[in-house]
Scaffold this motif. Structure first.
Motif, PDB file in Angstrom:
ATOM      1  N   GLU A  20      51.731 -28.824 -22.401  1.00 47.92           N
ATOM      2  CA  GLU A  20      50.691 -28.079 -23.130  1.00 47.92           C
ATOM      3  C   GLU A  20      51.314 -26.862 -23.810  1.00 47.92           C
ATOM      4  OE1 GLU A  20      47.925 -27.389 -19.867  1.00 47.92           O
ATOM      5  OE2 GLU A  20      46.709 -29.063 -20.606  1.00 47.92           O
ATOM      6  N   LYS A  23      49.076 -24.478 -26.032  1.00 44.76           N
ATOM      7  CA  LYS A  23      48.075 -23.796 -25.205  1.00 44.76           C
ATOM      8  C   LYS A  23      48.743 -22.699 -24.366  1.00 44.76           C
ATOM      9  CE  LYS A  23      44.845 -24.711 -21.432  1.00 44.76           C
ATOM     10  NZ  LYS A  23      44.308 -25.764 -20.551  1.00 44.76           N
ATOM     11  N   GLN A  24      49.867 -23.032 -23.729  1.00 42.28           N
ATOM     12  CA  GLN A  24      50.568 -22.054 -22.895  1.00 42.28           C
ATOM     13  C   GLN A  24      51.171 -20.927 -23.736  1.00 42.28           C
ATOM     14  OE1 GLN A  24      50.185 -21.967 -19.700  1.00 42.28           O
ATOM     15  NE2 GLN A  24      49.067 -23.902 -19.741  1.00 42.28           N
ATOM     16  N   SER A  26      50.007 -19.798 -26.598  1.00 41.78           N
ATOM     17  CA  SER A  26      48.889 -18.953 -27.002  1.00 41.78           C
ATOM     18  C   SER A  26      48.421 -18.059 -25.853  1.00 41.78           C
ATOM     19  CB  SER A  26      47.734 -19.831 -27.480  1.00 41.78           C
ATOM     20  OG  SER A  26      46.635 -19.038 -27.836  1.00 41.78           O
ATOM     21  N   ARG A  27      48.402 -18.621 -24.672  1.00 39.00           N
ATOM     22  CA  ARG A  27      47.993 -17.868 -23.474  1.00 39.00           C
ATOM     23  C   ARG A  27      48.874 -16.644 -23.250  1.00 39.00           C
ATOM     24  NH1 ARG A  27      49.326 -20.044 -17.941  1.00 39.00           N
ATOM     25  NH2 ARG A  27      48.631 -18.351 -16.636  1.00 39.00           N
ATOM     26  N   HIS A  28      50.126 -16.731 -23.709  1.00 37.06           N
ATOM     27  CA  HIS A  28      51.075 -15.632 -23.516  1.00 37.06           C
ATOM     28  C   HIS A  28      51.337 -14.850 -24.804  1.00 37.06           C
ATOM     29  CE1 HIS A  28      51.943 -16.599 -19.357  1.00 37.06           C
ATOM     30  NE2 HIS A  28      51.870 -17.861 -19.716  1.00 37.06           N
ATOM     31  N   GLY A  29      50.462 -15.070 -25.807  1.00 34.90           N
ATOM     32  CA  GLY A  29      50.541 -14.270 -27.019  1.00 34.90           C
ATOM     33  C   GLY A  29      51.469 -14.791 -28.102  1.00 34.90           C
ATOM     34  N   SER A  31      52.510 -17.883 -31.076  1.00 30.99           N
ATOM     35  CA  SER A  31      51.977 -18.932 -31.950  1.00 30.99           C
ATOM     36  C   SER A  31      53.133 -19.633 -32.647  1.00 30.99           C
ATOM     37  CB  SER A  31      51.002 -18.356 -32.977  1.00 30.99           C
ATOM     38  OG  SER A  31      51.664 -17.437 -33.821  1.00 30.99           O
ATOM     39  N   GLN A  81      51.754 -13.650 -31.722  1.00 29.51           N
ATOM     40  CA  GLN A  81      50.541 -13.819 -32.514  1.00 29.51           C
ATOM     41  C   GLN A  81      50.255 -12.546 -33.289  1.00 29.51           C
ATOM     42  OE1 GLN A  81      47.634 -14.829 -29.559  1.00 29.51           O
ATOM     43  NE2 GLN A  81      48.258 -16.971 -29.471  1.00 29.51           N
TER      44      GLN A  81
END
Length: 115
Positions: A20, A23-24, A26-29, A31, A81
């Motif tokens: 993933e 997803k992972q 993005s979860r940590h900021g 992209s 991001q």
């Protein structure tokens, strides 16, 4: 990670889904800065794809028995991001296309990297 820095990660095809990755990230900021680029091992003399802990092939026994095709790997370029992507030159070949050895150039410093 420094401002405008990037994380470059190369994974076997399908591994990004199992992990993933987006997803992972993005979860940590993080992209994705551009489409994934096919990794061309021939661009890195002496490179061997091995597991880091055992030194064995990434292909499991079942895959080795039913598939003689080499595994393809893809390189992902991740950045923080919200940061401008203007300092990143997108690679020439994206996932889903046949890849030739490519290079990346940083628009900010002018340094060129081979892929």
């Amino acid at each position: 990670l420094r401002p405008k820095g990037r994380v470059v990660l190369t994974l076997l095809e399908g591994q990004e889904k199992r992990w993933e990755l987006l997803k992972q990230a993005s979860r940590h900021g993080f992209s994705l800065l551009c489409d994934p680029v096919q990794f061309v091992a021939a661009s890195f003399p002496g490179y061997e794809s091995k597991r880091n802990s055992t030194g064995r092939s990434f292909k499991n026994l079942h895959t080795q028995r039913v598939s003689s095709a080499p595994s393809r790997s893809w390189t992902y370029h991740l950045g923080m991001q919200g940061e401008s992507k203007s300092s990143f030159s997108a690679p020439k070949s994206a996932k889903g296309q046949d890849a030739e050895p490519t290079s990346l150039k940083c628009d900010a410093c002018g340094k060129t990297f081979s892929c």
